[in-house]
Design an enzyme around this catalytic site. Structure first.
Site, PDB file in Angstrom:
ATOM      1  N   GLU A 263      39.299   2.377  28.739  1.00 39.02           N
ATOM      2  CA  GLU A 263      38.863   1.931  27.410  1.00 39.02           C
ATOM      3  C   GLU A 263      38.209   3.034  26.587  1.00 39.02           C
ATOM      4  OE1 GLU A 263      36.061  -1.222  28.597  1.00 39.02           O
ATOM      5  OE2 GLU A 263      34.465  -0.035  27.673  1.00 39.02           O
ATOM      6  N   HIS A 295      35.345  -4.859  24.534  1.00 39.53           N
ATOM      7  CA  HIS A 295      33.973  -4.673  25.055  1.00 39.53           C
ATOM      8  C   HIS A 295      32.952  -5.250  24.069  1.00 39.53           C
ATOM      9  CE1 HIS A 295      31.750  -2.181  28.247  1.00 39.53           C
ATOM     10  NE2 HIS A 295      30.924  -3.090  27.779  1.00 39.53           N
TER      11      HIS A 295
END
Ligand code: NAI
Length: 331
Positions: A263, A295
């Protein structure tokens, strides 16, 4: 003390500025990430304040130490992105925010579960197109389903309490069983039983050498066909390629991710005018039964305020006592 705040978005600037009003640290905000090229931005700073996708590898830590930085103040609970041993060796203290709002993350996990189950993400688009067909939107009652919670720390325990309210049967795995969970009727079992019995498996453990790729091909092979898998912990707890194979075979019936192994290259950035180079991530986005959020599980008003207050408390304690309020110790 001057503090170089990296990965500072407008909401970080607002919450940290408010929390710092009385403490009076000299916060210098940098929107850029802390990475191999950016430590020089902390040249005047005694402390660096970093978030989850900032690079705190040994090389960056050594650069910061050479510049005179003495404290790494993390705006996160997780510290898997920090080379803590390198920091200790370089004489840098590390502070973190062990708890802010476990409700924020647990409630987001529930949002993923409910959305994947009742397919509200698809219904939203469908209705806006004037399509009121129900085909493809079939869900199941959460009541009576077995949910396997991996990790019953602060977040896992809030999640268990919420899911108990839905009437779910709860099984959990954690090396440190918690009496509150036992009192709630949660059965602590081994990973084998979590995988074999759960209709929903949800990951609330930290990323450690033991939990890296906890969900791999072998684990998926032991899951119930059609299982829902939810991960709000850290991306690398799941082997993404194995999960894609599980989705293609139908073993995994739906997947909710708030975190992703790679990520750092994607999350918290706007790629809408560019293309995504990560083919594994792009493949994930093609499945109708996969829901990815970037996130954002922590992202509530209460959690941001809590993160900012504890971060400022870490800075103040370090300035006063040479030690953050919530230190991360090298193992
Ligand atoms: P915590 O430290 O209170 O609880 C973690 C629990 O996991 C502990 O009970 C621990 O014993 C257990 N655990 C450790 N190894 C395990 C294993 N191999 N198998 C099963 N359980 C294991 O942490 P908290 O606050 O509940 O957070 C959990 C994780 O959630 C954090 O480490 C972080 O990575 C992630 N997180 C994600 C956020 C997001 O925005 N997506 C925000 C905050 C945390």
């Amino acid at each position: 003390m001057q503090v170089a705040v990296f990965s500072a978005r407008p909401y970080d600037v607002a919450s940290l500025t408010a929390a710092n009003a009385a403490a009076g640290h000299a916060l210098v905000f940098h929107e850029t990430r802390l990475a191999a090229e950016t430590p020089a931005l902390a040249a005047e700073a005694g402390a660096v304040c970093a978030f989850v996708n900032d690079d705190l590898s040994a090389a960056v830590v050594a650069r910061l130490a050479a510049l005179g930085v003495r404290l790494l103040a993390l705006r996160s609970a997780g510290f898997n992105h920090v080379d803590v041993a390198a920091a200790a060796a370089a004489g840098l203290a590390v502070g973190r925010v062990p708890a802010y709002s476990p409700h924020a993350v647990a409630e987001h996990a529930v949002a993923l579960i409910l959305t994947l189950n009742r397919k509200t993400h698809r219904a939203y688009n469908r209705v806006r197109e004037g399509n009121f067909e129900l085909h493809g939107l079939l869900g199941f009652d959460l009541h009576g389903k077995t949910v396997g919670i991996v990790g019953t720390g602060l977040i896992g325990r809030v999640l268990a309490r919420i899911l108990a309210g839905f009437g779910c049967r709860l099984v959990a795995h954690d090396p440190f069983p918690h009496p509150e969970m036992v009192a709630l009727g949660v059965a602590y079992v081994g990973m084998d039983r979590i995988l074999a019995e759960s209709d929903i498996v949800t990951l609330q453990c930290p990323l450690t050498p033991e939990t890296r790729h906890l969900i791999d091909d072998a684990a998926i092979a032991r899951m119930k066909r059609g299982v829902m898998l939810v991960n709000t912990s850290r991306g690398a707890v799941v082997d993404t390629r194995a999960v894609i194979r599980g989705l293609k075979s139908g073993t995994i019936g739906s997947l909710g991710l708030d975190v992703y192994e790679e990520e750092e290259a994607l999350f918290f950035e706007d790629f809408s005018d560019r293309f995504i180079e990560d083919d594994t991530f792009a493949r994930l986005l093609t499945f109708p039964n996969v829901l990815v959020t970037g996130h954002q599980a922590f992202f509530t008003v209460e959690a941001l305020a809590g993160i900012a207050e504890t971060t400022v408390a870490n800075l103040t304690a370090f300035e006063r006592d040479g030690r953050p309020l919530h230190p991360v110790a090298a193992q």
